[in-house]
Design an enzyme around this catalytic site. Structure first.
Site, PDB file in Angstrom:
ATOM      1  N   ASP A   9      -1.360  -0.284   6.229  1.00  0.00           N
ATOM      2  CA  ASP A   9      -1.648   0.349   7.525  1.00  0.00           C
ATOM      3  C   ASP A   9      -3.124   0.349   7.879  1.00  0.00           C
ATOM      4  OD1 ASP A   9      -2.880   3.489   7.083  1.00  0.00           O
ATOM      5  OD2 ASP A   9      -2.128   2.402   5.352  1.00  0.00           O
ATOM      6  N   ASP A  65      -0.188   5.013   0.845  1.00  0.00           N
ATOM      7  CA  ASP A  65      -0.430   6.075   1.831  1.00  0.00           C
ATOM      8  C   ASP A  65      -0.377   5.532   3.256  1.00  0.00           C
ATOM      9  OD1 ASP A  65      -0.867   8.064  -0.167  1.00  0.00           O
ATOM     10  OD2 ASP A  65      -2.802   7.124  -0.553  1.00  0.00           O
ATOM     11  N   ASP A 119       0.866  -1.162   0.000  1.00  0.00           N
ATOM     12  CA  ASP A 119       0.000   0.000   0.000  1.00  0.00           C
ATOM     13  C   ASP A 119       0.913   1.224   0.000  1.00  0.00           C
ATOM     14  OD1 ASP A 119      -2.451   1.545   0.410  1.00  0.00           O
ATOM     15  OD2 ASP A 119      -1.741   1.817   2.464  1.00  0.00           O
TER      16      ASP A 119
END
Length: 220
Positions: free
Chosen positions: A182, A9, A7
């Site tokens: 996250d 961001d 991922d």
């Protein structure tokens, strides 16, 4: 063969590129400060809570792209990279990407943020493969619309499997599949890979990772 996915961001980046792009536009005086700041914060709160209306968000996020030519947008993005993105590219994230590349893995970034914002960032990380939400171009300008399945939540699996088919590959072709994230929004893909790794997780993802025994990394 190993497939390693990141991922972007708040995982590879110590911040959110989509949110930061809107802040950049505000700081440059290119969009209305009050209107865009309020909407930007509201959408990010919804994303963090796992209840983002992706179509509504895309209408908001892609609209400013329609105001500029591609040449103007590329010039703006260079400023954005220097002032906002490069400071968020942490040494730990760079090292993890480099480690997997050195092992010979296929490395890709898979992100809900649109390709215009993210393609130069993937290039800066040295990652050749990017799966992102797609923004429509017509006659050399962005239309403000997206196309295809947004690369968000379970849509990441759909987009990944489309990408694999384009490469002539399937899940079972890989001895290991890794995904670093996250966000609770990425639980569908984290649960599908053989090696889920959480990075600076939000509270919901942290609780899930602790219960499942997934490794947790703190990069920023």
């Amino acid at each position: 063969m190993k497939l390693v996915m990141f991922d972007l961001d708040n995982t590879l980046l110590a911040g959110d590129s989509d949110v930061s792009w809107t802040r950049f536009l505000i700081d440059q005086g290119l969009v209305d400060r009050e209107q865009y700041h309020t909407a930007n914060e509201r959408f990010y709160a919804d994303y963090s809570a796992g209840k983002l209306d992706m179509q509504a968000y895309l209408e908001f996020a892609l609209a400013p792209l329609t105001r500029f030519s591609l040449e103007e947008l590329n010039r703006l993005h260079q400023q954005f990279m220097q002032g906002y993105i490069e400071p968020m590219m942490t040494p730990r994230a760079r090292a993890e990407v480099a480690r997997h590349k050195a092992e010979g893995a296929i490395v890709l970034i898979i992100t809900a943020t649109n390709r215009f914002v993210t393609a130069p960032i993937a290039e800066a990380f040295g990652v050749a493969h990017l799966i992102a939400t797609e923004a429509e171009l017509k006659d050399g300008r962005y239309t403000g619309k997206s196309f295809g399945t947004p690369c968000f939540q379970a849509g990441k699996i759909i987009r990944l499997e489309q990408w694999l088919a384009e490469q002539g590959k399937q899940w079972q072709d890989f001895s290991e599949t890794w995904f670093y994230s996250d966000s609770r929004n990425d639980l569908p893909l984290l649960q599908k890979v053989s090696h889920p790794v959480v990075v600076n997780p939000d509270p919901v993802l942290k609780a899930h990772a602790d219960n499942a025994g997934w490794p947790t990394l703190l990069w920023h």
